[in-house]
Each structure stands twice: as C-alpha cells, then as structure tokens.
Design an enzyme around this catalytic site. Structure first.
Site: not given
Ligand code: PMP
Length: 288
Positions: A50, A149, A182
C-alpha cells in the site's frame, strides 16, 4: 528509543527532520501504521504494497526497495525490543525550498518509529463505542483519493475534532453524495440479516489492511460479505456495526447519533469476527 532515520538508527532526541521538509511544509508524503503482535509484524507485505501504491500515486519514488524497507522495519523493532506495539513508517518528499515543487526535493526522507499505541479504552471492546456522524464530508476522490495514505490528514482531523466536540471517540464521515465512506481513522462494517456490508473504497474509504483481513475472515467463517453503498438509514436498521483499523483492531459500535444500533450491545457476528481476528494476528505476518 531508537528511531530509524534515513538509513541510521538514532536516539529519539536526535531524530530530527528539516523545517524545509515538504512532509512538514505541505503534508507531501505517505505513511503506514503497522502492528506487531508477539514478534510478528501483521501483514507487513500488504502495508508495504500500500505504501508503494500511495507513493506511486503521488509520483514519489521510494528511495529503497521493499526488501530494504521490510528489513529496516524489522530491525527497528529489534533495536527497541518491541514484540507487541505499533510501528509508524513515513516517507516524505524530502527537503526542498519554500515552493510547492516536489521536483526540487532532492531525496525523500524515511523514518520508522517502533512504539506503542492505545486507541480506545478496553471497556469499549466489551461494551461497544458510541459514534456520531460529523458534518465534515470525506474528501472527494477526484480531489485527493482517500485510497492514498498520505500525510494530508486534515480532513480526518476535522472529523475527529467534531466527534470529540459531540462527545464521541470516533465518527462516521459521509462522502459528498451522502453515502457512508468510513470513520475518521477506521473502516466501517454493518451486519444485516446475516450479511456483512461495507462501503467500497470508491465511496471514499481507505483500503484498510484490517479491512482486508475482515474480507478473509468472512470467508473463513462462511459469512457472506458485500461491498455496497451505505446510508445512515442502513446503520439505523443494521443488526450490528463494527469498525476496523490497525490501531483500533476490531471494535463494536453500538450507537450512532444517540440511536442504538441493533440491540445496543456488541452482537454475535462482531464477536466472532473479533475472535477470529485475534487468532489471526498471532500467526499471520513477518517474524522479526
Ligand atoms: N481509514 C482511515 C482514514 C485510516 O486512517 C485508517 C488507518 N488508521 C483506516 C481506515 C484503517 O486502515 P488500516 O486497517 O490499514 O489501519
């Protein structure tokens, strides 16, 4: 505490980055929050993948290959005698000038902190969290994909502040179409009529590593799981709700905006998922 900083291990007091680092000036960089359980770094490869994708998405060339990042992360845990804890791996754009231009940053800064985190008091794992819906919307993927991220967490921090002002520890963030995306630092799951439901990342959710473990656990337990668009109504009528994150692990949410979710107590599916997760973290991952 020893910090990994650009290839060396230094004391925490000496672990300093420049005020010209674009990670600091602009939040230009990427990171991972990772857990270690009993000497196993949980899904380290998935975290590093990621990180690579986040870096690629912002055209940041990672200064070292995955194997070296992995080795540095393991070594950082060993240097700190850390077998159970939380690891923060950060890659910034590096030192540049006062303009935005990332191409004037000569080389990325890499640091790793191997420490501790305790996110929610233990009683909430037993009795469940009361969460709220915050007014701040999750950032539109067309502006900054939440799948990256990045060090730009101000959107989530605004949500976190509003949650706290409403007396809650975590909050649902809706996307700009009003669907549940989320929580401020956790993914969200509902249980309804025996099915587990969660928003797709296209709704503005980070592709959580814990979330992906839940997808595997649902198969292990033979529980059907679907990615669907969810509204607050779906939360109101859900039988159960739980949140997932590296820091939070798996935590039941039993109230939304003062309304009980299901029975208002952690439900049986959430408990089974939580137990399966706790079994998995002890065996899955990279041994340091
Ligand atoms: N969403 C956001 C916004 C997060 O910051 C995080 C990480 N704390 C998560 C979801 C959960 O992701 P993971 O399971 O990879 O920690």
């Amino acid at each position: 505490m020893k910090i990994y900083l650009d290839g060396k291990f230094v004391d925490a007091n000496d672990a300093k980055v420049s005020v010209f680092d674009h990670g600091l000036l602009y939040g230009d960089g990427v990171f991972e929050g990772i857990r270690i359980y009993g000497g196993n770094i949980f899904r380290l490869e998935e975290h590093l993948e990621r990180l690579e994708y986040s870096a690629k998405a912002i055209l940041l060339q990672l200064p070292m290959p995955r194997a070296e990042l992995s080795a540095a992360t393991c070594e950082c845990c060993r240097q700190n005698n850390l077998t159970d804890g939380y690891i923060r791996l950060v890659v910034t754009r590096g030192v540049g000038d006062l303009g935005l231009s990332p191409w004037l940053c000569a080389k990325p800064t890499v640091f790793i902190i191997a420490g501790k985190i305790s996110l929610y008091p233990a009683e909430h794992y037993e009795h469940g969290l009361s969460i709220v819906t915050v007014p701040t919307r999750r950032i539109n993927p067309a502006a900054l994909p939440p799948t990256i991220k990045s060090l730009n967490y101000l959107n989530n921090i605004l949500g976190k502040i509003e949650a706290r002002q409403a007396g809650a520890l975590e909050a649902i963030m809706l996307n700009d179409q009003g669907y549940v995306s989320e929580c401020t630092a956790d993914n969200i799951f509902l249980v309804h009529k025996g099915e587990i439901l969660t928003p797709a990342s296209s709704q503005g959710a980070l592709k959580g590593v814990t979330r992906s473990a839940i997808l595997d656990i649902s198969q292990e337990l033979g529980l059907p799981l679907r990615e669907v668009n969810l509204t607050r109504y779906d939360v109101w009528i859900a039988d159960e709700c739980f949140l997932t994150g590296t820091g939070a692990e798996v935590i039941p949410a039993v109230k939304l905006d003062g309304r009980e979710i299901g029975t208002g107590k952690p439900g049986p599916v959430t408990r089974r998922v939580l137990e399966a997760f706790r079994r998995r973290v002890l065996v899955e991952g990279t041994r340091i």
